[in-house]
Design a protein around this motif. Structure first.
Motif, short mmCIF file in Angstrom:
data_model
loop_
_atom_site.label_atom_id
_atom_site.label_comp_id
_atom_site.label_asym_id
_atom_site.label_seq_id
_atom_site.Cartn_x
_atom_site.Cartn_y
_atom_site.Cartn_z
N ARG A 22 0.83 -1.20 0.00
CA ARG A 22 0.00 0.00 0.00
C ARG A 22 0.87 1.26 0.00
NH1 ARG A 22 -5.04 0.11 4.20
NH2 ARG A 22 -5.62 2.31 4.15
N VAL A 23 1.91 1.26 0.80
CA VAL A 23 2.82 2.41 0.87
C VAL A 23 3.61 2.55 -0.43
CG1 VAL A 23 4.88 3.31 2.01
CG2 VAL A 23 3.00 2.38 3.38
N LEU A 24 4.10 1.44 -0.96
CA LEU A 24 4.88 1.49 -2.19
C LEU A 24 4.02 1.96 -3.37
CD1 LEU A 24 6.99 -1.80 -1.93
CD2 LEU A 24 7.52 0.49 -1.07
N ALA A 25 2.77 1.54 -3.39
CA ALA A 25 1.88 1.95 -4.49
C ALA A 25 1.66 3.45 -4.49
CB ALA A 25 0.55 1.22 -4.38
N GLU A 26 1.58 4.04 -3.29
CA GLU A 26 1.38 5.50 -3.23
C GLU A 26 2.54 6.23 -3.89
OE1 GLU A 26 0.94 5.88 0.93
OE2 GLU A 26 -0.84 4.60 0.89
N ARG A 27 3.74 5.75 -3.67
CA ARG A 27 4.89 6.38 -4.29
C ARG A 27 4.82 6.29 -5.81
NH1 ARG A 27 10.19 5.25 -6.06
NH2 ARG A 27 11.73 6.80 -5.41
N ALA A 28 4.25 5.20 -6.32
CA ALA A 28 4.11 5.01 -7.76
C ALA A 28 2.88 5.71 -8.32
CB ALA A 28 4.05 3.52 -8.07
N GLY A 29 2.06 6.30 -7.46
CA GLY A 29 0.86 6.97 -7.92
C GLY A 29 -0.28 6.03 -8.26
N LEU A 30 -0.28 4.83 -7.65
CA LEU A 30 -1.31 3.83 -7.91
C LEU A 30 -2.08 3.52 -6.64
CD1 LEU A 30 0.75 1.25 -10.02
CD2 LEU A 30 -0.80 3.01 -10.89
N THR A 31 -3.24 2.90 -6.81
CA THR A 31 -3.93 2.28 -5.69
C THR A 31 -4.00 0.78 -5.96
OG1 THR A 31 -6.07 2.76 -6.74
CG2 THR A 31 -5.29 4.29 -5.03
N LEU A 32 -4.04 0.02 -4.88
CA LEU A 32 -4.11 -1.44 -4.97
C LEU A 32 -5.40 -1.92 -4.33
CD1 LEU A 32 -0.50 -2.59 -3.99
CD2 LEU A 32 -1.43 -2.19 -6.28
N GLY A 33 -6.00 -2.93 -4.92
CA GLY A 33 -7.23 -3.49 -4.38
C GLY A 33 -7.12 -5.00 -4.25
N VAL A 34 -8.07 -5.57 -3.52
CA VAL A 34 -8.12 -7.02 -3.36
C VAL A 34 -9.57 -7.44 -3.18
CG1 VAL A 34 -7.84 -7.00 -0.83
CG2 VAL A 34 -7.07 -8.99 -2.15
N ALA A 35 -9.92 -8.59 -3.75
CA ALA A 35 -11.25 -9.15 -3.57
C ALA A 35 -11.30 -9.96 -2.29
CB ALA A 35 -11.62 -10.03 -4.76
N VAL A 36 -12.38 -9.78 -1.53
CA VAL A 36 -12.52 -10.48 -0.25
C VAL A 36 -13.94 -10.97 -0.08
CG1 VAL A 36 -10.68 -9.18 0.90
CG2 VAL A 36 -13.03 -8.31 0.95
N ASP A 37 -14.10 -11.96 0.76
CA ASP A 37 -15.40 -12.41 1.24
C ASP A 37 -15.36 -12.44 2.75
OD1 ASP A 37 -17.27 -12.67 -0.79
OD2 ASP A 37 -16.53 -14.62 -1.44
N THR A 38 -16.51 -12.43 3.36
CA THR A 38 -16.57 -12.33 4.82
C THR A 38 -15.91 -13.49 5.56
OG1 THR A 38 -18.84 -13.14 4.64
CG2 THR A 38 -18.54 -10.79 4.95
N PRO A 39 -15.95 -14.74 5.08
CA PRO A 39 -15.27 -15.81 5.84
C PRO A 39 -13.79 -15.54 6.03
CG PRO A 39 -16.77 -16.77 4.23
CD PRO A 39 -16.72 -15.30 3.94
N VAL A 40 -13.14 -14.89 5.04
CA VAL A 40 -11.72 -14.59 5.18
C VAL A 40 -11.50 -13.51 6.24
CG1 VAL A 40 -9.66 -13.80 3.97
CG2 VAL A 40 -11.35 -15.19 2.77
N LEU A 41 -12.29 -12.45 6.15
CA LEU A 41 -12.11 -11.33 7.07
C LEU A 41 -12.50 -11.70 8.51
CD1 LEU A 41 -13.42 -8.36 4.90
CD2 LEU A 41 -11.10 -9.27 5.09
N ASN A 42 -13.53 -12.51 8.64
CA ASN A 42 -14.03 -12.82 9.99
C ASN A 42 -13.39 -14.06 10.60
OD1 ASN A 42 -15.76 -10.66 9.76
ND2 ASN A 42 -17.51 -11.88 9.11
N GLY A 43 -12.88 -14.97 9.75
CA GLY A 43 -12.45 -16.25 10.29
C GLY A 43 -10.97 -16.55 10.21
N ASP A 44 -10.19 -15.67 9.60
CA ASP A 44 -8.77 -15.95 9.43
C ASP A 44 -7.97 -14.68 9.72
OD1 ASP A 44 -6.18 -16.56 8.49
OD2 ASP A 44 -7.00 -18.06 7.11
#
Length: 520
Positions: A52-74
């Motif tokens: 995330r920090v490195l992308a800012e220097r390059a002038g980009l944003t980074l994204g990722v696809a997520v579902d709730t089992p990943v965020l809540n369970g891992d």
């Protein structure tokens, strides 16, 4: 600056960005932008800096696809999603078939959990995907176009109005083009006609005038009929005054031994789209490698090479502003269930970074990919893993440098050999080099001996004539392997029987041309 819950504009790395969500997210992005100078300087000396920090220097944003089992369970994987990405894309939680699986009831609990996670971690959200033929609820009848269209309009209006304050980027229509670049047959076309696409964009603009509206599709990253069709579609929408702000080029890459991606063509295609004035997002990035025969290490290096080139393309093209990975780690990739076992993402199943992760670091920093210089031969300075194809192997240490000498050679093919099975795979070209010495005028040759499902093969890597002094023997290695791969050895041969053949270093790297150091 921001106004109410409207779009939030910010400046980082020389490019204007806009990605709005909650007030907490906007404040978080502002803090990142103000701190990008010192953070970027630290990033070059701190290999653990977030993407995330490195992308800012390059002038980009980074994204990722997520579902709730990943965020809540891992927790480990959730921490990666929070630390390394600016934007979360609900992989399924906003799709019509998931939200309104029962007629008359909208279930947005999964999305709300993702939105709460994003707000807690100063992240934006992407609306994916409003209109897609594969996510039409089963209860909706295709018999009456008016009823069908009304239900679709209600879904679009409800989804956008419910989350207008949270989402500023929407994939309005997903995967509407066929392989030939024309509108693909679908239930939407069958019931509503091809104009459903234009109608969806017009309705989306009316519902969220400040949002950025995207068309998203696969197999439109590289040149071909479908990519040409995307260009025609954008032009047609613009000429008809149908609002379209950007295109998502799905980047589900499948590395196979018989084909290489056309990176110059990909970059030219991005320029062609950029000339139309639309923003480009490299969406849904993952890289399949299971169909490459050979060593896991080689396959993962091939994957890293592709990721490095992909991120570099985006960094170098002004119209490309965002790169989104389709999942956090190999443990939760859609590919395993939809296609078969693979390892397509930046972290492995234990949340450990893979070579592709470090390739993203290098690409964002605009520096050469470390795969071009890292010795993967597995042969250490002591040469303890070097064996011989024949004769007698003598090890010695001369001038503080180890060397091996093959003596008592009774055939020209007797010489030092190294096992390359641990790193050699399809999908890449490798550079194999060694320092060798034998009698002046004698032939020298690197040879690869492969024992696999195709039998036993001997492949010449490179050849030269000995100078009598220590000299470099270097060649390029690219092979097709047939499972099962039993043994693969590279060995030095050539001098007539009776002549000693010495070796004192071995190196293997990915072969990268000089022009590939900072651009694909």
């Amino acid at each position: 600056m921001s106004r109410g819950h409207g779009p939030f504009f910010w400046w980082c790395g020389g490019r204007v960005r806009r990605w709005a969500s909650t007030a907490a997210v906007r404040l978080g992005l502002l803090g990142l932008c103000l701190g990008s100078g010192w953070r970027a300087q630290a990033a070059e000396s701190e290999p653990d800096s977030s993407l995330r920090v490195l992308a800012e220097r390059a002038g980009l944003t980074l994204g990722v696809a997520v579902d709730t089992p990943v965020l809540n369970g891992d927790p480990a994987h959730a921490a990666l999603a929070a630390r390394h990405f600016h934007v979360l894309t609900p992989e399924n939680a906003l799709k019509w078939g998931h939200v309104e699986w029962q007629q008359g009831r909208r279930d947005t609990r999964a999305f709300e959990a993702i939105a709460a996670f994003a707000a807690a971690n100063s992240q934006g959200l992407r609306g994916h995907a409003l209109v897609w033929d594969r996510e039409i609820p089963a209860w909706l009848s295709r018999d009456d176009p008016r009823v069908f269209d009304a239900a679709l309009a209600d879904h679009l209006q409800a989804t956008m109005s419910d989350h207008r304050d949270l989402i500023e980027v929407w994939d309005v229509v997903n995967e509407a083009l066929g392989p030939d670049g024309h509108r693909a047959p679908s239930s939407l076309v069958e019931v509503l006609g091809p104009s459903y696409l234009e109608t969806a964009f017009l309705r989306a603009r009316a519902e969220a005038p400040q949002a950025r509206l995207f068309y998203n599709d696969y197999a439109v990253l590289w040149p071909g009929p479908k990519a040409d069709g995307l260009v025609r579609l954008v032009k047609a929408l613009q000429q008809a005054h149908v609002p379209i702000d950007g295109v998502g080029l799905q980047s589900h890459l499948h590395l196979v031994p018989e084909g290489r991606l056309d990176w110059p063509g990909i970059r030219a295609h991005l320029r062609r789209l950029g000339a139309l004035g639309v923003e480009i997002h490299l969406s849904e990035v993952d890289v399949r490698v299971a169909d490459l025969a050979g060593a896991d290490q080689g396959r993962l290096l091939a994957q890293a090479d592709a990721v490095y080139r992909l991120v570099s393309v985006c960094r170098l093209e002004p119209a490309c502003t965002h790169v989104a990975f389709w999942g956090v780690s190999d443990r939760y990739s859609w590919i395993d269930t939809a296609i078969g076992p693979d390892d397509p993402l930046l972290w492995d199943e234990q949340a450990a970074p893979k070579p592709a992760y470090f390739a993203v670091q290098d690409a964002l920093l605009g520096r050469p990919w470390r795969g071009c210089t890292t010795n993967i031969s597995g042969v250490g300075p002591s040469l303890e893993t070097v064996t011989t194809t024949g004769g007698r192997l003598r090890r010695s240490l001369e001038s503080s440098q180890a060397e091996v000498v093959v003596t008592d050679r009774t055939a020209s093919w007797h010489g030092p050999q190294v096992d390359v099975r641990a790193w050699l795979s399809e999908g890449l070209t490798f550079r194999l080099s060694a320092e060798v010495q034998t009698a002046e005028g004698m032939p020298l040759q690197w040879t690869l001996r492969v024992v696999d499902g195709g039998g036993t093969r001997f492949l010449k890597v490179t050849e030269t004539v000995a100078t009598g002094a220590w000299q470099s023997l270097e060649g390029l290695l690219q092979v097709d392997l047939q499972p099962p791969v039993e043994t693969v050895h590279a060995y030095v041969e050539g001098p007539n029987a009776g002549h000693d053949l010495a070796l004192r270093s071995v190196s293997a790297t990915v072969a990268c041309a000089p022009s590939e150091a900072t651009s694909p």
